[in-house]
Motif scaffolding. Sequence first.
Motif, PDB file in Angstrom:
ATOM      1  N   ARG A  57       0.836  -1.222   0.000  1.00 18.88           N
ATOM      2  CA  ARG A  57       0.000   0.000   0.000  1.00 18.88           C
ATOM      3  C   ARG A  57       0.861   1.259   0.000  1.00 18.88           C
ATOM      4  N   ARG A  58       2.007   1.187   0.658  1.00 17.19           N
ATOM      5  CA  ARG A  58       2.877   2.368   0.730  1.00 17.19           C
ATOM      6  C   ARG A  58       3.804   2.479  -0.474  1.00 17.19           C
ATOM      7  N   GLY A  59       3.627   1.571  -1.411  1.00 20.41           N
ATOM      8  CA  GLY A  59       4.439   1.633  -2.629  1.00 20.41           C
ATOM      9  C   GLY A  59       5.879   1.169  -2.415  1.00 20.41           C
ATOM     10  N   LYS A  60       6.138   0.451  -1.301  1.00 14.25           N
ATOM     11  CA  LYS A  60       7.502  -0.009  -1.027  1.00 14.25           C
ATOM     12  C   LYS A  60       7.767  -1.367  -1.675  1.00 14.25           C
ATOM     13  N   MET A  61       6.689  -2.020  -2.111  1.00 15.57           N
ATOM     14  CA  MET A  61       6.815  -3.375  -2.674  1.00 15.57           C
ATOM     15  C   MET A  61       5.658  -3.542  -3.667  1.00 15.57           C
ATOM     16  N   HIS A 142      19.440 -12.292  18.241  1.00 17.99           N
ATOM     17  CA  HIS A 142      18.375 -11.518  18.879  1.00 17.99           C
ATOM     18  C   HIS A 142      17.965 -10.334  18.023  1.00 17.99           C
ATOM     19  N   PHE A 143      16.720 -10.395  17.525  1.00 18.75           N
ATOM     20  CA  PHE A 143      16.170  -9.328  16.683  1.00 18.75           C
ATOM     21  C   PHE A 143      15.379  -8.356  17.556  1.00 18.75           C
ATOM     22  N   PHE A 144      15.055  -7.215  16.975  1.00 15.66           N
ATOM     23  CA  PHE A 144      14.283  -6.195  17.691  1.00 15.66           C
ATOM     24  C   PHE A 144      12.966  -5.934  16.986  1.00 15.66           C
ATOM     25  N   ASN A 145      12.009  -5.568  17.746  1.00 17.96           N
ATOM     26  CA  ASN A 145      10.619  -5.441  17.316  1.00 17.96           C
ATOM     27  C   ASN A 145      10.335  -4.024  16.804  1.00 17.96           C
ATOM     28  N   PRO A 148      11.252  -6.335  10.908  1.00 19.28           N
ATOM     29  CA  PRO A 148      11.550  -5.836   9.562  1.00 19.28           C
ATOM     30  C   PRO A 148      12.100  -4.400   9.573  1.00 19.28           C
ATOM     31  N   VAL A 149      11.874  -3.676  10.670  1.00 16.31           N
ATOM     32  CA  VAL A 149      12.244  -2.252  10.700  1.00 16.31           C
ATOM     33  C   VAL A 149      13.575  -2.021  11.419  1.00 16.31           C
ATOM     34  N   GLN A 150      13.774  -2.643  12.557  1.00 15.74           N
ATOM     35  CA  GLN A 150      14.960  -2.343  13.371  1.00 15.74           C
ATOM     36  C   GLN A 150      16.194  -3.000  12.759  1.00 15.74           C
ATOM     37  N   LEU A 194      19.804  -2.376  28.946  1.00 13.38           N
ATOM     38  CA  LEU A 194      19.717  -0.935  29.171  1.00 13.38           C
ATOM     39  C   LEU A 194      18.284  -0.430  29.052  1.00 13.38           C
ATOM     40  N   LEU A 195      17.513  -1.079  28.201  1.00 17.72           N
ATOM     41  CA  LEU A 195      16.153  -0.586  27.932  1.00 17.72           C
ATOM     42  C   LEU A 195      15.163  -0.911  29.036  1.00 17.72           C
ATOM     43  N   PHE A 196      15.270  -2.131  29.600  1.00 21.67           N
ATOM     44  CA  PHE A 196      14.166  -2.587  30.440  1.00 21.67           C
ATOM     45  C   PHE A 196      14.118  -1.933  31.820  1.00 21.67           C
ATOM     46  N   GLY A 197      15.255  -1.473  32.344  1.00 20.68           N
ATOM     47  CA  GLY A 197      15.212  -0.729  33.602  1.00 20.68           C
ATOM     48  C   GLY A 197      14.408   0.552  33.398  1.00 20.68           C
ATOM     49  N   TYR A 226      12.403  10.283  21.236  1.00 22.88           N
ATOM     50  CA  TYR A 226      12.257   8.836  21.079  1.00 22.88           C
ATOM     51  C   TYR A 226      11.077   8.563  20.136  1.00 22.88           C
ATOM     52  N   PRO A 227      11.159   7.482  19.335  1.00 28.91           N
ATOM     53  CA  PRO A 227      10.066   7.261  18.386  1.00 28.91           C
ATOM     54  C   PRO A 227       8.742   6.945  19.069  1.00 28.91           C
ATOM     55  N   MET A 228       8.794   6.383  20.246  1.00 25.82           N
ATOM     56  CA  MET A 228       7.552   6.168  21.000  1.00 25.82           C
ATOM     57  C   MET A 228       7.865   6.220  22.493  1.00 25.82           C
ATOM     58  N   GLY A 229       6.823   6.479  23.283  1.00 25.75           N
ATOM     59  CA  GLY A 229       7.024   6.566  24.723  1.00 25.75           C
ATOM     60  C   GLY A 229       7.176   5.179  25.325  1.00 25.75           C
ATOM     61  N   GLU A 244       8.537 -11.263  31.560  1.00 28.01           N
ATOM     62  CA  GLU A 244       9.485 -12.380  31.602  1.00 28.01           C
ATOM     63  C   GLU A 244      10.929 -11.874  31.510  1.00 28.01           C
ATOM     64  N   ILE A 245      11.160 -10.889  30.654  1.00 26.42           N
ATOM     65  CA  ILE A 245      12.515 -10.356  30.491  1.00 26.42           C
ATOM     66  C   ILE A 245      12.979  -9.724  31.807  1.00 26.42           C
ATOM     67  N   LEU A 246      12.117  -8.911  32.394  1.00 25.34           N
ATOM     68  CA  LEU A 246      12.493  -8.248  33.655  1.00 25.34           C
ATOM     69  C   LEU A 246      12.744  -9.268  34.753  1.00 25.34           C
ATOM     70  N   GLY A 488      18.614  -0.611  17.371  1.00 27.44           N
ATOM     71  CA  GLY A 488      17.687  -1.591  17.950  1.00 27.44           C
ATOM     72  C   GLY A 488      16.391  -0.937  18.387  1.00 27.44           C
ATOM     73  N   CYS A 489      16.481   0.287  18.854  1.00 31.19           N
ATOM     74  CA  CYS A 489      15.295   0.954  19.411  1.00 31.19           C
ATOM     75  C   CYS A 489      14.996   2.275  18.703  1.00 31.19           C
ATOM     76  N   ARG A 490      15.766   2.557  17.675  1.00 33.99           N
ATOM     77  CA  ARG A 490      15.606   3.800  16.911  1.00 33.99           C
ATOM     78  C   ARG A 490      15.649   5.059  17.785  1.00 33.99           C
TER      79      ARG A 490
HETATM   80  N1  3HC Z   1       6.022  -4.666  11.132  1.00 32.85           N
HETATM   81  C1  3HC Z   1       6.653  -4.312   9.986  1.00 32.85           C
HETATM   82  N2  3HC Z   1       6.884  -3.051   9.631  1.00 32.85           N
HETATM   83  C2  3HC Z   1       6.409  -2.086  10.444  1.00 32.85           C
HETATM   84  C3  3HC Z   1       5.730  -2.365  11.635  1.00 32.85           C
HETATM   85  C4  3HC Z   1       5.532  -3.731  11.961  1.00 32.85           C
HETATM   86  N3  3HC Z   1       4.922  -4.110  13.095  1.00 32.85           N
HETATM   87  N4  3HC Z   1       5.391  -1.206  12.234  1.00 32.85           N
HETATM   88  C5  3HC Z   1       5.855  -0.226  11.441  1.00 32.85           C
HETATM   89  N5  3HC Z   1       6.476  -0.758  10.380  1.00 32.85           N
HETATM   90  C6  3HC Z   1       7.149  -0.050   9.303  1.00 32.85           C
HETATM   91  C7  3HC Z   1       6.189   0.719   8.458  1.00 32.85           C
HETATM   92  O1  3HC Z   1       5.670  -0.060   7.404  1.00 32.85           O
HETATM   93  C8  3HC Z   1       7.062   1.848   7.940  1.00 32.85           C
HETATM   94  O2  3HC Z   1       7.869   1.363   6.885  1.00 32.85           O
HETATM   95  P1  3HC Z   1       8.322   2.330   5.699  1.00 32.85           P
HETATM   96  O3  3HC Z   1       9.087   3.455   6.314  1.00 32.85           O
HETATM   97  O4  3HC Z   1       9.147   1.446   4.834  1.00 32.85           O
HETATM   98  O5  3HC Z   1       7.052   2.801   5.067  1.00 32.85           O
HETATM   99  C9  3HC Z   1       8.011   2.133   9.111  1.00 32.85           C
HETATM  100  O6  3HC Z   1       8.003   0.942   9.897  1.00 32.85           O
HETATM  101  C10 3HC Z   1       7.535   3.280   9.966  1.00 32.85           C
HETATM  102  O7  3HC Z   1       6.240   2.972  10.437  1.00 32.85           O
HETATM  103  P2  3HC Z   1       5.093   4.029  10.707  1.00 32.85           P
HETATM  104  O8  3HC Z   1       5.287   5.217   9.808  1.00 32.85           O
HETATM  105  O9  3HC Z   1       3.775   3.331  10.669  1.00 32.85           O
HETATM  106  O10 3HC Z   1       5.259   4.416  12.206  1.00 32.85           O
HETATM  107  P3  3HC Z   1       6.440   5.085  12.957  1.00 32.85           P
HETATM  108  O11 3HC Z   1       7.300   5.921  12.102  1.00 32.85           O
HETATM  109  O12 3HC Z   1       5.770   5.684  14.126  1.00 32.85           O
HETATM  110  O13 3HC Z   1       7.304   3.833  13.424  1.00 32.85           O
HETATM  111  C11 3HC Z   1       7.922   2.081  14.855  1.00 32.85           C
HETATM  112  C12 3HC Z   1       6.766   2.795  14.163  1.00 32.85           C
HETATM  113  C13 3HC Z   1       8.788   1.432  13.797  1.00 32.85           C
HETATM  114  C14 3HC Z   1       7.334   1.012  15.744  1.00 32.85           C
HETATM  115  C15 3HC Z   1       8.752   3.137  15.665  1.00 32.85           C
HETATM  116  O14 3HC Z   1       7.886   3.807  16.512  1.00 32.85           O
HETATM  117  C16 3HC Z   1       9.884   2.521  16.472  1.00 32.85           C
HETATM  118  O15 3HC Z   1      10.936   2.192  15.955  1.00 32.85           O
HETATM  119  N6  3HC Z   1       9.668   2.405  17.799  1.00 32.85           N
HETATM  120  C17 3HC Z   1      10.684   1.878  18.722  1.00 32.85           C
HETATM  121  C18 3HC Z   1      10.544   0.390  18.762  1.00 32.85           C
HETATM  122  C19 3HC Z   1      11.601  -0.253  19.639  1.00 32.85           C
HETATM  123  O16 3HC Z   1      12.195   0.345  20.517  1.00 32.85           O
HETATM  124  N7  3HC Z   1      11.822  -1.553  19.402  1.00 32.85           N
HETATM  125  C20 3HC Z   1      12.730  -2.320  20.233  1.00 32.85           C
HETATM  126  C21 3HC Z   1      11.993  -2.925  21.375  1.00 32.85           C
HETATM  127  S1  3HC Z   1      12.975  -4.012  22.344  1.00 32.85           S
HETATM  128  C22 3HC Z   1      12.928  -5.466  21.523  1.00 32.85           C
HETATM  129  O17 3HC Z   1      12.274  -5.626  20.518  1.00 32.85           O
HETATM  130  C23 3HC Z   1      13.722  -6.558  22.096  1.00 32.85           C
HETATM  131  C24 3HC Z   1      12.855  -7.709  22.442  1.00 32.85           C
HETATM  132  O18 3HC Z   1      13.680  -8.672  23.037  1.00 32.85           O
HETATM  133  C25 3HC Z   1      11.716  -7.397  23.342  1.00 32.85           C
END
Ligand code: 3HC
Length: 550
Positions: A57-61, A142-145, A148-150, A194-197, A226-229, A244-246, A488-490
């Motif tokens: 939908r976003r034209g990325k693929m 270990h990947f980050f959530n 696909p983004v981190q 560093l993140l979970f504390g 920060y990208p999110m609170g 569980e992590i904590l 990892g956390c942007r």
């Molecule tokens: N899956 C796949 N792609 C996603 C996604 C998802 N769940 N959520 C967002 N995206 C993609 C979007 O498609 C978009 O891609 P594009 O730039 O190619 O179009 C890009 O991410 C940005 O998304 P949005 O514009 O919708 O939203 P934001 O710019 O607000 O970004 C976010 C959302 C990527 C979640 C951003 O807020 C972020 O990076 N937050 C921090 C997340 C973080 O700290 N992660 C680490 C947590 S710790 C961890 O994972 C370790 C584990 O052990 C718990």
Amino acid sequence: MAREITTVGVVGIGTMGAGITEVFARNGFFVVGVEQDQAALHRGRGHVETSTGRAVRRGKMSAAEQSQLLERITFTTDMDVLAACQLVVEAVPEHRDLKRDVFARLDKIVTPDAILATNTSSLSVTEISVATELPRRVVGMHFFNPAPVQEFVEVVRTVVTDDDVVEDVTAIARRLGKAPVECRDRAGFIANALLFGYLNHAASMYETRYASREDIDDAMRVGCGYPMGPLALLDLIGLDTAYEILETMYRQGRDRLHAPTPILKQLVTAGFRGRKSGRGFYTYDKPDSPVVVADTATPTGAPPAGVREVRSVGVVGSSDPAARIVENLVQARFDVTTVDVVTPAVTGADLVVEAVADELSAKREVFTALDAVCKPGAILATTSSLVPVIACAASTSRAANVVGTHMVAGVAVDRDLVEVVRTVSTADDVVATVRSVCRRAGMHPVTCGDRAGFIVNALLFPYLNDAVKMLEAQYATADDIDTAMRLGCRLPTGPFQVLDDVGLDTALAIQRMLYAEFPEPGYAPAPLLENLVTAGFLGRKTGRGFRDHA
Ligand code: 3HC
């Protein structure tokens, strides 16, 4: 010789596993995604379809690329299909015995030279590895959530992992477009340790009603870029996973700051596991959706009763925040009077903001003088970050009219943050009035109590201090730690860049203040930070801190 890896297995396609499946398939690998039953499989496939559908939908693929990607994935409940994989990544829930059981089974299915990787966030990779006959082929990946983004992956080497296994996994992570960093087997590795504390502390601020969930999250988004609170991030990670992590980190390190805040357990027990269940700290329109909907805790947006009229504002002092506040107020057409010291020029002001040196006696003196010259009913605000607001209020005869307005220049956002600090004496209408002035002046107000560090500094500096302790313990380099947090956390900058920019002396002063008010052993300033400050290495301003800025 490096293994040729074309087919990768992913066991467990929940939140993380689905993202990992997508990452491999996006990069041309064939993937076998395994779940325990059809319902979970259906959900996992749904995750991948939704995520790639969004990219279309976003034209990325293109739609054709999406179908080719999906065709490269085999979704199955039959673990034996994994026999064809040269690498299997396990991403089942964070339970030691469950993971050990999966590894014991995998060990019998794959060929002896296949690599077995765990995506565990905090459990011991070594303990998982010894459930197999060949622990030397077991590694952490270990990947980050959202995966696909981190752009960061921690490659965890145990004491038995073979070098070539680490090398191959590192090379694969690079092929996925990720920046891999090798680390040793310790709970939380680099980023989660560093993140979970920080996340746990934010949850406890919310639990103790120190500030609202929206204000805690906005403070870190606006104030630190920060990208999110933290509470929204906990919902994204999953409150069950976070718990569980904590718990694992707490069991390993016995740092009370990692003992999961009780609200986490309560929410998980109630079935509120975050985004995945449609409710956590926030409520979402449906399970797995990022769309927050209003609930009973959502602020109504209606103007609070009792906002006083403010037209004229006096600003005393010439510190950095003073200049920024004046600029914002002037732009919003307030009638602004600036003075270096208290003079009768501020007598008619409806609100006077004090911005002199952050030092107790200087502030007391100004507040006593303001109390004497300002008209009755005028609100007196302090920009203090180190001196308690109540100490300023107690120097006047109008404590109900005294409030904190700690300004944090916005990072990566176009607004400045103001922490509107309510003391035990501040009147409600004073808080409402100051919040309204901030909004009119284009600044973002959040409200909190009068505790050391308010919201931002209390959440930020212990995390920075922990990063220094991690460096001091030689667990990771400053570059690797900065990379972990940025990719990892942007986060806009890693902790060592922040420390050098803010000034190591400032960081130490804030950490000492926090340690004095909350005497948790985990808050003790890192000896390395103390030593660098003593040596005069204060960061960018002196040309040397954690890095050389000559
Ligand atoms: N899956 C796949 N792609 C996603 C996604 C998802 N769940 N959520 C967002 N995206 C993609 C979007 O498609 C978009 O891609 P594009 O730039 O190619 O179009 C890009 O991410 C940005 O998304 P949005 O514009 O919708 O939203 P934001 O710019 O607000 O970004 C976010 C959302 C990527 C979640 C951003 O807020 C972020 O990076 N937050 C921090 C997340 C973080 O700290 N992660 C680490 C947590 S710790 C961890 O994972 C370790 C584990 O052990 C718990």
